[in-house]
Every structure is written in structure tokens, then in C-alpha cells.
Scaffold this active site. Sequence first.
Site, short mmCIF file in Angstrom:
data_model
loop_
_atom_site.label_atom_id
_atom_site.label_comp_id
_atom_site.label_asym_id
_atom_site.label_seq_id
_atom_site.Cartn_x
_atom_site.Cartn_y
_atom_site.Cartn_z
N THR A 37 0.84 -1.20 0.00
CA THR A 37 0.00 0.00 0.00
C THR A 37 0.87 1.25 0.00
OG1 THR A 37 -1.43 -1.30 1.43
CG2 THR A 37 -2.12 0.95 1.00
N GLU A 113 10.21 1.40 10.52
CA GLU A 113 8.87 2.00 10.43
C GLU A 113 8.48 2.66 11.74
OE1 GLU A 113 6.61 -0.75 7.10
OE2 GLU A 113 6.42 -1.28 9.20
O1 R5P Z 1 6.81 -4.42 7.31
C1 R5P Z 1 5.83 -4.14 6.63
C2 R5P Z 1 4.92 -3.09 6.96
O2 R5P Z 1 4.57 -3.02 8.31
C3 R5P Z 1 3.70 -2.93 6.08
O3 R5P Z 1 3.29 -1.62 6.26
C4 R5P Z 1 2.55 -3.82 6.41
O4 R5P Z 1 3.00 -5.15 6.37
C5 R5P Z 1 1.38 -3.61 5.43
O5 R5P Z 1 1.76 -4.00 4.17
P1 R5P Z 1 0.73 -4.03 2.93
O6 R5P Z 1 0.39 -2.62 2.66
O7 R5P Z 1 1.54 -4.67 1.85
O8 R5P Z 1 -0.43 -4.86 3.36
#
Ligand code: R5P
Length: 445
Positions: A37, A113
Site C-alpha cells: 500500500t 517503520e
Molecule cells: O513491514 C511491513 C509493513 O509493516 C507494512 O506496512 C505492512 O505489512 C502492510 O503491508 P501491505 O500494505 O503490503 O499490506
Amino acid sequence: MTGKAPDPAANLKQQAAIKAASLVQDGMAVGLGTGSTAFFVVAELGRRVREEGLKICAIPTSDATEAQAREEGIPLTTFAAHPELDITIDGADEIEPRTLNLVKGRGGALLREKIVASAAKQFVIVADSSKYVDHLGMLCPVPVEVIPFGWENVAVKLGRMGAHVTPRKHRDGSFYLTDEKNLIMDCVFGPIEDPHKLGTDIHSIVGVVEHGLFIEMATQAITAGPEGIRVITPTVSDGLIATPALDPSEPVTRVPPVPNENGSSKTVLPTQPVASGIKKQLLVIMGVSGSGKTTIAEGLRNELGWPFQEGDDLHPAANVAKMAASIPLNDEDRWPWLARCQEWLAECNRAGTGGILTCSALKHSYRDVLRKGGLEPIFIYLHTSEAVLLERLKRRRGHYMPPTLLPSQLQTLEAPAADEHALSMSADTNPAETIAEILSYLKTI
Ligand SMILES: O=C[C@H](O)[C@H](O)[C@H](O)COP(=O)(O)O
């Protein structure tokens, strides 16, 4: 069957990302998140930098995002130059809408993050609406980043805290390493009643670097679902939720407030985009390799919001190695794997969350293992011709299962019998139609 399937939620993620990126203004120092995302956020900011002359500088949360930001032409900065950021925009794996508490780190970037999020005045979450949960821990494990030295002892201690702990590994059995060269322990706690306390307890273990519980950090969530774009902001005054539009001139779907027992208003949010009238069930999406189990399962997960498990990820390393070497698995290889699959279903059954599992479940006796303990999963059997399967497997990348194993899978396959609770579906149909048909069926039971 992981990684390369088309992402049915990509369009929703992009809508939320574009909305969030519109918050960024000239002169801002911006934290850039990681994941599928956040990818769309970085792409949109790159577009604005190039086409609108937007003047920003950014700190990425992972090597992958840094590479993307460079490609997009977004100027990067450092904490030395910008110890404080104006805004960080990032994805999440789970969002508790009452509090905006989060689980993050499925992509392994949780440490940077968290640092980047905590340095920002605004921390905005972007996601598709399948990420809403009643309680953190319902859909995803909590990732815990751990120093490699002595990780085994940390795992024992996490286990004593009630977690089912799995060190994150690559398909070849080697340990997954974060950008900081640490390990990740994926910890399944089930629904977490007190995430603040759990976070503090995890931190108290020597060797833990960080965990994926982001408590009281997010200032806003922008999510997109079939109902439209939703903006959620927690208010600290009375614990209630407000859903102000970012820009009142723009139409944003608001959730109607309803009075609570004290007479004040409380926003009621669906915890998941549940297709109405569907009872929570255990679903096993079955069929041979290449039949499209992951695509259908992910689509159902997005519609139903139930926990999803890729059965392939439960194979013991020895099985993965055998398959990668084109050696067909035998019954002895499959029993322990099926037992793990059954355990996952049993856990969903206990939690009452419903659950969606992909599992080839080729034989009647294999499906009997999944039914152990009185479980009554519904098997969604995807089938198509050998030629179609072969073609798909040849095109598939990033999976250990070679096309050479298809004949042995087809030989082993016993289609579900009449006395089994199964729905037989052609795997040739457009996935969206298959998903719609399955949802219609589920409404009838
Ligand atoms: O380490 C990864 C991060 O925390 C991502 O923000 C989280 O896994 C969400 O990822 P996605 O947008 O691919 O679902």
C-alpha cells in the site's frame, strides 16, 4: 502459491494511498512507509514531485522503499538534517478502528517503520478495509524483531507469554533477515486484550529489538473498501471515534454516529467488510498446484475479513526441500503438514473468527485429517484441465513447486465425494465470478 498472485485489493490500496498523499504539502519532511500500500503512496508522491513540482524531502523505512523513492525522483534526507518529520504515511497489517492501534511488520520493516513513525507529527495509515479487526492479533501474527545471537532463548520466553512462535524463514529454509540483519519471530497470540501491556512485556525480553504492535501512534487512518474511502481519527477526550473528512469540500464516506447508552454518540465501524448474511465458517480452498487457490482465498479474505492462511507456508522445511528438488511428497511427508493445517483451523474454530486455508487436500484421508476434532470445514474444490494447469505453472515465478510435480499431484487427487461438504468450482472462470459464486453459496448455509 504465494507472492505472485494478482492482488485483488490493489485498486483499493491505491485509492487510499492517493488520498493520503494529498495531505503532503510543499516543504514537508515525509516518512515513507513500506509494503504494497505504501508503494502506491510513494508512486503518487513521485508523480506529484515530477508533474506538480511538489517540494518535499523524505526518509524511507526500508531499503526497498529507498530504491523506489530514488526511482521516483523523490529527494531523500536524513535524521541528521531532519530530526523531526512532518508526516509519515505507511500501511498496516491490522487496524483496531476504536483506537487506531496497529499490527505492522509483515514485510519485515517494523523497526525502521516505528522509528520513522515516532519521529513524525502526523502518522497516517493507509490500507484497504480488510485490515480492520475487533482485536489486534485476530488476523496476523505479531512480528518481533530479535538479535540473532540467542534468539532461541527469546523464542522460549515469547512462548511462555502465550505465543505460538515461528521464526520467519525463506522458502529455502534460510532465516529471513531484516534490513538491520536481525531475525523476525512471528508470534500468534490470538486476539490481544491488552496490547499496551503485551508490548511492554515483549520489550522486557533481552534480545528483543522491537515488536510490531504500534500502540497509540497513528493519528489517522485512510482506508478504502467497497463502501468508499473512510477517514478515521481517534479522539482522546472520551475514547470515541470521529471520522472527519480531510478536506470538508471533498466527499468522503462518513460512518453514521449512533447514540450509545450514555446518550453521547459513538461511531460504529464494521470490523471487516463482511458480506452480510454470511455465517463465520472454516473454508479450505483445495485443488492441485496451479488451480488458483491463493487468488480465490485472498479474494474471499478481502470480502469476508476472516483470517487467511497459506497452507504451503505450513510445510516443514524438509517437504519444501523435497518439492524444490522435484521429488513428490508421500503420505508420510504430508501427515505432519496436514496436522499443522488442522491446528490452524482448530484455532480459528476456537476463536470463532472463521478462517480461510489454502491446502491441496488431495485425498479423502487428507481431508479427514483436516476434519479431526469435530471440525466441519467447507472444501472449495477448484479444478481445471491438466493443460491449463501446466501452462499456469510454467508461467509461475517465485514458488518452489516445479511443474514436473503436477502429474503426481493429479494421480494422487481424489475429488471430494458426495458425503463430503464440498463445493466444486471450475478454475477456468474469472476469479471475481468464482468469488461471487462462493459468497452466494455461503449465504445459503
Ligand atoms: O513491514 C511491513 C509493513 O509493516 C507494512 O506496512 C505492512 O505489512 C502492510 O503491508 P501491505 O500494505 O503490503 O499490506
